[in-house]
Design a protein around this motif. Structure first.
Motif, PDB file in Angstrom:
ATOM      1  N   ARG A 191       4.695  -4.417   4.632  1.00 32.86           N
ATOM      2  CA  ARG A 191       3.916  -3.896   5.749  1.00 32.86           C
ATOM      3  C   ARG A 191       2.439  -4.163   5.482  1.00 32.86           C
ATOM      4  NH1 ARG A 191       3.994   2.702   4.678  1.00 32.86           N
ATOM      5  NH2 ARG A 191       3.356   2.620   2.493  1.00 32.86           N
ATOM      6  N   PRO A 192       1.628  -4.320   6.526  1.00 29.52           N
ATOM      7  CA  PRO A 192       0.188  -4.457   6.316  1.00 29.52           C
ATOM      8  C   PRO A 192      -0.427  -3.086   6.050  1.00 29.52           C
ATOM      9  CG  PRO A 192       0.700  -4.587   8.651  1.00 29.52           C
ATOM     10  CD  PRO A 192       2.012  -4.459   7.931  1.00 29.52           C
ATOM     11  N   ASP A 193      -1.086  -2.925   4.922  1.00 34.22           N
ATOM     12  CA  ASP A 193      -1.666  -1.632   4.540  1.00 34.22           C
ATOM     13  C   ASP A 193      -3.058  -1.890   3.972  1.00 34.22           C
ATOM     14  OD1 ASP A 193      -2.408   0.779   3.442  1.00 34.22           O
ATOM     15  OD2 ASP A 193      -0.461   1.183   2.498  1.00 34.22           O
ATOM     16  N   LEU A 194      -4.047  -1.695   4.819  1.00 33.07           N
ATOM     17  CA  LEU A 194      -5.423  -1.969   4.421  1.00 33.07           C
ATOM     18  C   LEU A 194      -5.982  -0.933   3.456  1.00 33.07           C
ATOM     19  CD1 LEU A 194      -6.791  -3.123   7.892  1.00 33.07           C
ATOM     20  CD2 LEU A 194      -6.711  -4.514   5.803  1.00 33.07           C
ATOM     21  N   TYR A 195      -5.401   0.242   3.410  1.00 39.26           N
ATOM     22  CA  TYR A 195      -5.901   1.297   2.530  1.00 39.26           C
ATOM     23  C   TYR A 195      -5.418   1.110   1.096  1.00 39.26           C
ATOM     24  CZ  TYR A 195      -6.645   5.971   0.558  1.00 39.26           C
ATOM     25  OH  TYR A 195      -7.019   7.033  -0.242  1.00 39.26           O
ATOM     26  N   ARG A 196      -4.123   0.803   0.921  1.00 41.99           N
ATOM     27  CA  ARG A 196      -3.563   0.722  -0.422  1.00 41.99           C
ATOM     28  C   ARG A 196      -3.244  -0.709  -0.857  1.00 41.99           C
ATOM     29  NH1 ARG A 196      -2.410   5.208  -3.019  1.00 41.99           N
ATOM     30  NH2 ARG A 196      -2.316   7.201  -1.899  1.00 41.99           N
ATOM     31  N   PRO A 199      -6.373  -3.735  -1.101  1.00 39.24           N
ATOM     32  CA  PRO A 199      -7.233  -3.687  -2.294  1.00 39.24           C
ATOM     33  C   PRO A 199      -6.455  -3.828  -3.602  1.00 39.24           C
ATOM     34  CG  PRO A 199      -7.121  -1.523  -1.226  1.00 39.24           C
ATOM     35  CD  PRO A 199      -6.487  -2.501  -0.293  1.00 39.24           C
ATOM     36  N   ALA A 200      -5.211  -3.309  -3.633  1.00 37.64           N
ATOM     37  CA  ALA A 200      -4.406  -3.433  -4.854  1.00 37.64           C
ATOM     38  C   ALA A 200      -4.123  -4.892  -5.172  1.00 37.64           C
ATOM     39  CB  ALA A 200      -3.103  -2.662  -4.700  1.00 37.64           C
ATOM     40  N   ARG A 201      -4.028  -5.721  -4.135  1.00 37.12           N
ATOM     41  CA  ARG A 201      -3.783  -7.156  -4.334  1.00 37.12           C
ATOM     42  C   ARG A 201      -5.081  -7.951  -4.481  1.00 37.12           C
ATOM     43  NH1 ARG A 201       1.592  -8.500  -3.189  1.00 37.12           N
ATOM     44  NH2 ARG A 201       2.753  -6.996  -1.930  1.00 37.12           N
ATOM     45  N   GLY A 202      -6.211  -7.258  -4.399  1.00 37.88           N
ATOM     46  CA  GLY A 202      -7.493  -7.917  -4.616  1.00 37.88           C
ATOM     47  C   GLY A 202      -8.113  -8.546  -3.387  1.00 37.88           C
ATOM     48  N   PHE A 203      -7.650  -8.153  -2.181  1.00 37.65           N
ATOM     49  CA  PHE A 203      -8.201  -8.731  -0.954  1.00 37.65           C
ATOM     50  C   PHE A 203      -9.329  -7.852  -0.413  1.00 37.65           C
ATOM     51  CE2 PHE A 203      -3.857 -10.515  -0.887  1.00 37.65           C
ATOM     52  CZ  PHE A 203      -4.189 -11.864  -0.827  1.00 37.65           C
ATOM     53  N   SER A 204     -10.509  -8.417  -0.300  1.00 36.18           N
ATOM     54  CA  SER A 204     -11.624  -7.711   0.333  1.00 36.18           C
ATOM     55  C   SER A 204     -11.807  -8.149   1.780  1.00 36.18           C
ATOM     56  CB  SER A 204     -12.929  -7.967  -0.441  1.00 36.18           C
ATOM     57  OG  SER A 204     -13.191  -9.366  -0.519  1.00 36.18           O
ATOM     58  N   SER A 205     -11.210  -9.274   2.132  1.00 39.12           N
ATOM     59  CA  SER A 205     -11.288  -9.811   3.497  1.00 39.12           C
ATOM     60  C   SER A 205      -9.978  -9.530   4.220  1.00 39.12           C
ATOM     61  CB  SER A 205     -11.541 -11.321   3.449  1.00 39.12           C
ATOM     62  OG  SER A 205     -11.154 -11.950   4.653  1.00 39.12           O
ATOM     63  N   ALA A 208      -8.141 -12.819   4.900  1.00 40.69           N
ATOM     64  CA  ALA A 208      -7.427 -13.348   3.737  1.00 40.69           C
ATOM     65  C   ALA A 208      -6.130 -12.581   3.511  1.00 40.69           C
ATOM     66  CB  ALA A 208      -8.312 -13.280   2.500  1.00 40.69           C
ATOM     67  N   TYR A 209      -6.179 -11.283   3.729  1.00 45.98           N
ATOM     68  CA  TYR A 209      -4.970 -10.465   3.588  1.00 45.98           C
ATOM     69  C   TYR A 209      -3.934 -10.859   4.636  1.00 45.98           C
ATOM     70  CZ  TYR A 209      -2.195  -6.119   3.129  1.00 45.98           C
ATOM     71  OH  TYR A 209      -1.198  -5.194   2.946  1.00 45.98           O
ATOM     72  N   SER A 210      -4.382 -11.116   5.858  1.00 45.77           N
ATOM     73  CA  SER A 210      -3.467 -11.571   6.912  1.00 45.77           C
ATOM     74  C   SER A 210      -2.804 -12.892   6.529  1.00 45.77           C
ATOM     75  CB  SER A 210      -4.219 -11.733   8.237  1.00 45.77           C
ATOM     76  OG  SER A 210      -4.661 -10.489   8.728  1.00 45.77           O
ATOM     77  N   SER A 211      -3.583 -13.809   5.977  1.00 44.72           N
ATOM     78  CA  SER A 211      -3.029 -15.101   5.556  1.00 44.72           C
ATOM     79  C   SER A 211      -1.986 -14.908   4.458  1.00 44.72           C
ATOM     80  CB  SER A 211      -4.143 -16.023   5.066  1.00 44.72           C
ATOM     81  OG  SER A 211      -5.026 -16.352   6.123  1.00 44.72           O
ATOM     82  N   PHE A 212      -2.255 -13.990   3.541  1.00 41.15           N
ATOM     83  CA  PHE A 212      -1.288 -13.707   2.475  1.00 41.15           C
ATOM     84  C   PHE A 212       0.023 -13.175   3.050  1.00 41.15           C
ATOM     85  CE2 PHE A 212       0.586 -10.190   0.091  1.00 41.15           C
ATOM     86  CZ  PHE A 212       1.085 -10.870  -1.023  1.00 41.15           C
ATOM     87  N   LEU A 213      -0.064 -12.224   3.984  1.00 41.56           N
ATOM     88  CA  LEU A 213       1.148 -11.639   4.566  1.00 41.56           C
ATOM     89  C   LEU A 213       1.932 -12.680   5.356  1.00 41.56           C
ATOM     90  CD1 LEU A 213      -0.362  -8.220   5.681  1.00 41.56           C
ATOM     91  CD2 LEU A 213       1.271  -8.574   3.824  1.00 41.56           C
ATOM     92  N   ALA A 214       1.224 -13.580   6.037  1.00 38.81           N
ATOM     93  CA  ALA A 214       1.907 -14.653   6.765  1.00 38.81           C
ATOM     94  C   ALA A 214       2.599 -15.609   5.797  1.00 38.81           C
ATOM     95  CB  ALA A 214       0.911 -15.401   7.640  1.00 38.81           C
ATOM     96  N   ARG A 215       1.962 -15.883   4.659  1.00 41.85           N
ATOM     97  CA  ARG A 215       2.604 -16.751   3.660  1.00 41.85           C
ATOM     98  C   ARG A 215       3.858 -16.082   3.097  1.00 41.85           C
ATOM     99  NH1 ARG A 215      -2.684 -17.511   1.929  1.00 41.85           N
ATOM    100  NH2 ARG A 215      -2.352 -16.170   0.100  1.00 41.85           N
ATOM    101  N   GLU A 216       3.780 -14.778   2.887  1.00 43.09           N
ATOM    102  CA  GLU A 216       4.957 -14.057   2.394  1.00 43.09           C
ATOM    103  C   GLU A 216       6.116 -14.175   3.387  1.00 43.09           C
ATOM    104  OE1 GLU A 216       5.713  -9.582   0.727  1.00 43.09           O
ATOM    105  OE2 GLU A 216       5.208  -9.791   2.852  1.00 43.09           O
ATOM    106  N   LEU A 217       5.798 -14.031   4.689  1.00 46.13           N
ATOM    107  CA  LEU A 217       6.823 -14.198   5.711  1.00 46.13           C
ATOM    108  C   LEU A 217       7.399 -15.605   5.673  1.00 46.13           C
ATOM    109  CD1 LEU A 217       8.376 -13.311   8.269  1.00 46.13           C
ATOM    110  CD2 LEU A 217       6.360 -14.020   9.604  1.00 46.13           C
ATOM    111  N   GLU A 218       6.525 -16.608   5.565  1.00 39.85           N
ATOM    112  CA  GLU A 218       7.004 -17.989   5.535  1.00 39.85           C
ATOM    113  C   GLU A 218       7.882 -18.240   4.318  1.00 39.85           C
ATOM    114  OE1 GLU A 218       5.355 -22.448   6.460  1.00 39.85           O
ATOM    115  OE2 GLU A 218       3.950 -21.003   5.585  1.00 39.85           O
ATOM    116  N   GLU A 219       7.519 -17.676   3.189  1.00 40.49           N
ATOM    117  CA  GLU A 219       8.331 -17.851   1.980  1.00 40.49           C
ATOM    118  C   GLU A 219       9.716 -17.250   2.163  1.00 40.49           C
ATOM    119  OE1 GLU A 219       5.911 -16.132  -1.046  1.00 40.49           O
ATOM    120  OE2 GLU A 219       4.462 -17.796  -1.031  1.00 40.49           O
ATOM    121  N   MET A 220       9.792 -16.104   2.827  1.00 37.03           N
ATOM    122  CA  MET A 220      11.103 -15.509   3.077  1.00 37.03           C
ATOM    123  C   MET A 220      11.923 -16.395   4.012  1.00 37.03           C
ATOM    124  SD  MET A 220      12.250 -11.789   4.564  1.00 37.03           S
ATOM    125  CE  MET A 220      12.147 -10.967   2.972  1.00 37.03           C
TER     126      MET A 220
END
Length: 473
Positions: A191-196, A199-205, A208-220
């Motif tokens: 799930r997208p969680d901007l609070y926890r 930042p735990a994954r090191g995303f300040s943007s 960039a976090y959206s791109s990461f979540l989309a890559r995770e979806l593509e990998e699945m």
């Protein structure tokens, strides 16, 4: 409560509570808790206020279950139900049967929905709308000669219902426990969680976090095999999963992945539809381009049960072409397109349009946020307050600086929710997290918002004192 009548208990509140213990099997309720503490039996409501059989009055900060958008006591809706029940209380919609209100409602919904939506299919709940979406995706791919495309990807902690199929799409663990769910067709990504999470994954943007979540979806998708994946279903703003708005660019990144692999987008707008975010549909707020839109709660403001699956052009075009051989879409419910429910929806939409409530939500949403941040964000256990329109999540933490959570067994949000009742406020403690959810009716006044925030503060302050005594802080 001024002007609020009701149906008195026949023999007092305790009699009703005792009878409830002996007769009613409550959803999402501990049987032990029901036996020990008894039920709260509601008898009357008006506006944002509701009263129980003992005479206690509450401000309803949650609009029931995210659904009483126009507020309680709207006689126009009751009158429309009464009139339709006298004229035509029921008839089915199988085998080309129809009724006047459902035809008019369908035209109206298509006028409000994104331009690519072409038809409307009805049920009675958000759960059955999600079930219908699953079968539509399966049928769509069978009609295209791709029967192996059956898997549907949802997200962890998402809520899409509790039936066998929709409960599989739901990512809330308690919905799976003791039922043998999820079924094999369902998959879940983060799930997208901007609070926890971000930042735990090191995303300040956020981008960039959206791109990461989309890559995770593509990998699945690649791991499962794109030829086996039919759809991706998402709430524009996650509700039960924590009231989590998406990071910027999220749905645009997701769409690029889905388009690459011929996968359809399902927007679950059961909570967000019909104005909750200040637009008729949250798809418009976040630039989502759905193939199916699922709607329910706000469609009738909960006055009668009604859900809708709004079907986009890509899927409808395939269904229409496949019907040339005479096949039927062999799915539907006894109450699909129920005339009294459709009449209730029409009256509800009349109120929303006449009183300009969608625009009102957009106008008061900043005040909704500022009132609560002003009154609550300084409290020691309030870690985050996040909003989208008239949706709010208040996350409670043991340590704000570290964002350290309380032990799950402590059920802190649940304790605050119970304390809020003692202060005359109803809010929701969400499962699997210490998040309090608020989603008041669109008619909520600024004075009521102030009172809701003050009562929430009193409840949190009281529980904070208890936690200090228990050495949990």
């Amino acid at each position: 409560m001024d002007g609020l009548s009701g149906i008195p208990a026949e023999s007092g509140n305790m009699s009703l509570v005792d009878r409830d213990r002996e007769a009613f099997f409550h959803p999402f309720t501990s049987i032990k808790d029901q036996k020990t503490n008894g039920a709260i039996v509601m008898t009357a409501a008006e506006g944002c206020r509701i009263r129980d059989a003992s005479g206690s009055e509450y401000l309803d900060g949650a609009a029931g279950l995210w659904c009483v958008n126009v507020g309680y006591g709207r006689t126009e809706i009751a009158d429309a139900i009464h009139a339709q029940s006298k004229a035509l209380p029921y008839f089915h919609t199988f085998n080309t049967m129809a009724n006047d209100p459902v035809v008019r409602l369908s035209e109206r919904l298509l006028g409000l929905a994104p331009a690519n939506m072409k038809r409307v299919f009805y049920g009675s709940s958000g759960s059955d709308a999600n079930d219908t979406a699953v079968k539509m995706l399966w049928s769509y791919n069978i009609c295209r000669g791709k029967p192996e495309k059956k898997k549907i990807i949802s997200r962890a902690y998402a809520y899409h219902g509790v039936s066998v199929a929709s409960g599989s799409l739901t990512g809330v663990p308690m919905v799976h426990q003791y039922f043998g769910l999820p079924l094999e067709f369902a998959r879940h990504v983060s799930r997208p969680d901007l609070y926890r999470d971000a930042p735990a994954r090191g995303f300040s943007s956020q981008e960039a976090y959206s791109s990461f979540l989309a890559r995770e979806l593509e990998e699945m998708i690649l791991a499962e095999g794109p030829e086996t994946v039919a759809g991706f279903v998402a709430e524009p703003v996650m509700g039960t999963g924590g009231v989590l708005p998406p990071p910027r660019g999220y749905f645009q990144e997701i769409k690029r992945v889905l388009d690459r692999y011929d996968i359809r987008m399902v927007a679950d707008e059961v909570i967000t539809g019909f104005g909750r975010l200040g637009q008729w549909f949250a798809c418009d707020s976040y630039g989502i381009e759905p193939d199916l839109i699922l709607a329910a709660k706000g469609l009738t403001s909960g006055y009668l049960p009604l859900s809708a699956v709004i079907v986009g052009e890509k899927i409808w075009r395939v269904f229409e072409a496949a019907s040339d051989d005479g096949r039927a879409f062999a799915h539907g419910f006894t109450y699909s397109g129920h005339p009294a429910c459709a009449a209730a929806a029409m009256a509800n939409l009349d109120i929303i349009e006449r009183e300009n409530l969608v625009q009102r939500v957009a106008e008061i949403a900043p005040d909704f946020r500022s009132i609560f941040t002003g009154k609550l964000l300084d409290l020691d256990i309030v870690g985050d307050i996040r909003t989208a329109g008239l949706m709010m999540g208040i996350e409670l933490v043991a340590n704000k600086g570290e964002k350290r959570a309380f032990p799950a067994a402590a059920k802190i949000a649940g304790r605050v929710s119970l304390a809020a009742r003692r202060h005359g406020l109803l809010l929701r403690a969400l499962p699997n997290s210490d998040v309090l959810a608020l989603s008041p009716p669109f008619t909520v006044s600024h004075k009521d918002m102030e009172m809701i925030a003050e009562r929430a503060r009193a409840a949190i302050v009281g529980i904070t004192a208890e936690l200090r005594q228990e050495a949990l802080l």
